[in-house]
Enzyme design. Structure first.
Site, PDB file in Angstrom:
ATOM      1  N   ASP A 111     -39.311  30.401   4.485  1.00  0.00           N
ATOM      2  CA  ASP A 111     -40.282  31.517   4.484  1.00  0.00           C
ATOM      3  C   ASP A 111     -41.437  31.023   3.613  1.00  0.00           C
ATOM      4  O   ASP A 111     -41.452  30.146   2.997  1.00  0.00           O
ATOM      5  CB  ASP A 111     -39.575  32.485   3.400  1.00  0.00           C
TER       6      ASP A 111
ATOM      7  N   GLU B 227     -36.024  32.786   0.691  1.00  0.00           N
ATOM      8  CA  GLU B 227     -35.600  32.382  -0.632  1.00  0.00           C
ATOM      9  C   GLU B 227     -36.479  32.831  -1.606  1.00  0.00           C
ATOM     10  O   GLU B 227     -36.266  33.329  -2.871  1.00  0.00           O
ATOM     11  CB  GLU B 227     -35.776  30.827  -0.566  1.00  0.00           C
TER      12      GLU B 227
END
Length: 396
Positions: free
Chosen positions: A83, A141
């Site tokens: 991400d 994350e």
């Protein structure tokens, strides 16, 4: 293993153009946490090209790929996060983000490209190891509860459980070509603090008729600093910082309420809970003493990240063979947080750092900044070392 290491290094260096292309594609097309649809599709297409079986939709947009060795044996796990962050990129480079307000400012594009590279290196060596290599391409994350916890929930560490898991993360403080390790406690537990101070707003020229929430909030922030400076054991690191204050008044208007947002970082679970109680007690008490109220919300974030001795030693020794002892450094404690800590709570794990700094080219910006970038010569090192660690785990 020496000849294997040399062959891996040469093959990884020969892959640099592909690794750079993958990293730049990911960098130009970042997706925020829990939105990694196209990133996951890119990963799965690469895995199809390599003829590596995978399972998708794990913990959201997570992908779990598995390489089978020559026969039964243990499982070594490798993890990369995918991400990006809500940051507007300021780098003037051809591969800058194409998505307004979204940027790979933490190197997750590098992590994903390196794990895809490691997958390619290992794909041609399945006859060299017994057991399996499980590769976790992880979403989210950067946001609670963290994609790691969701992938664990969805069975990423099951059937069978890996004997160890390894995570790699860029570090712009380390020169390109170096890597860093630390055994034991490494990164902090991180919690999100939300405070709302409520007073009575009104005309700023008549403070005696109001309860000044701005003033109360200021006293709350100052009072809370004693949580770390006077109530914490000095040998147990902790941090309490507030980075957001919002009081929607005006030059001559006192607001009814002020919102505060902050973070608490710690390395000890017992102290972590005690600190939460102190934050609540001090904030509420300070506000009450000044005629106001303070609502306290604390979201528990990722736990402290602990690097287990055995996998850390194995990874460090492999890095010494791969790069040379002068390229392997000892890391300090770091009060940043990482959801890789959830994996380390389940199985033996180590989280190490990949140097990406190049001062001559001006690649020095920290992670989570709009000018963050990496020296792409680090990509072959990252891919090759991950592959080498997995092989060492399965052939030791």
């Amino acid at each position: 293993m020496a000849s294997t290491i040399e062959a891996l290094r040469q093959e990884a260096e020969a892959m640099q153009a592909l690794l750079v292309a993958d990293r730049r594609h990911l960098h130009q097309n970042p997706e925020l946490s829990f939105e990694e649809l196209h990133t996951a599709a890119f990963v799965t297409q690469r895995l199809k090209d390599l003829d590596i079986p995978f399972r998708e939709g794990v913990g959201g947009y997570g992908v779990v790929a598995t390489l089978e060795g020559r026969g039964p044996g243990p499982v070594a796990a490798l993890r990369a996060d995918m991400d990006a962050l809500p940051i507007q990129e300021l780098n003037e480079v051809p591969y800058a983000s194409k998505v307004p307000g979204v940027m790979h400012a933490c190197g997750h594009d590098v992590h994903t490209a390196c794990l895809l590279g490691a997958a390619a290196l290992l794909r041609s060596r399945t006859g060299d190891f017994a057991g399996k290599v499980r590769m976790l391409f992880q979403p989210a994350e950067e946001r609670l509860p963290g994609g790691a916890s969701l992938m664990i929930r969805d069975g990423a560490l099951d059937h069978p459980q890996p004997s160890a898991i390894y995570g790699q993360h860029v570090m712009p403080l380390l020169p390109c070509g170096t890597v860093g390790f630390r055994t034991g406690p490494y990164m902090a537990a991180a919690d999100e603090i939300r405070l709302t101070v409520r007073g009575k707003g009104g005309h700023a020229a008549m403070p005696h008729l109001n309860t000044d929430a701005v003033l109360v909030a200021s006293h709350v922030i100052v009072a809370l600093q004693q949580v770390v400076s006077r109530r914490a054991n000095p040998i147990s690191p902790s941090v309490l910082s507030f980075g957001y204050i919002l009081g929607e008044g005006a030059y001559n208007v006192l607001p009814d309420a002020v919102c505060l947002r902050g973070t608490f970082r710690s390395m000890d679970e017992t102290w972590r809970q005690q600190a939460h109680e102190l934050i609540r007690e001090i904030a509420e008490g300070t506000a009450r003493a000044m005629g106001a109220t303070c609502e306290v919300e604390i979201d528990r974030g990722y736990p402290m990240l602990y690097n287990h001795p055995e996998p850390t030693a194995l990874a460090r020794e492999t890095a010494v063979r791969y790069l040379g002892a002068d390229k392997v450094v000892e890391l300090d404690l770091w009060m940043a947080a990482e959801d890789f800590a959830w994996y380390a709570r389940q199985i033996p794990a180590t989280f190490y750092r990949l140097g990406t700094r190049n001062e001559e080219r001006g690649i020095v910006s920290s992670v989570h900044t709009p000018t963050f970038d990496v020296e792409e010569d680090a990509l072959p090192t990252g891919a090759g070392l991950m592959a080498a660690i997995a092989l060492q785990q399965l052939t030791a």
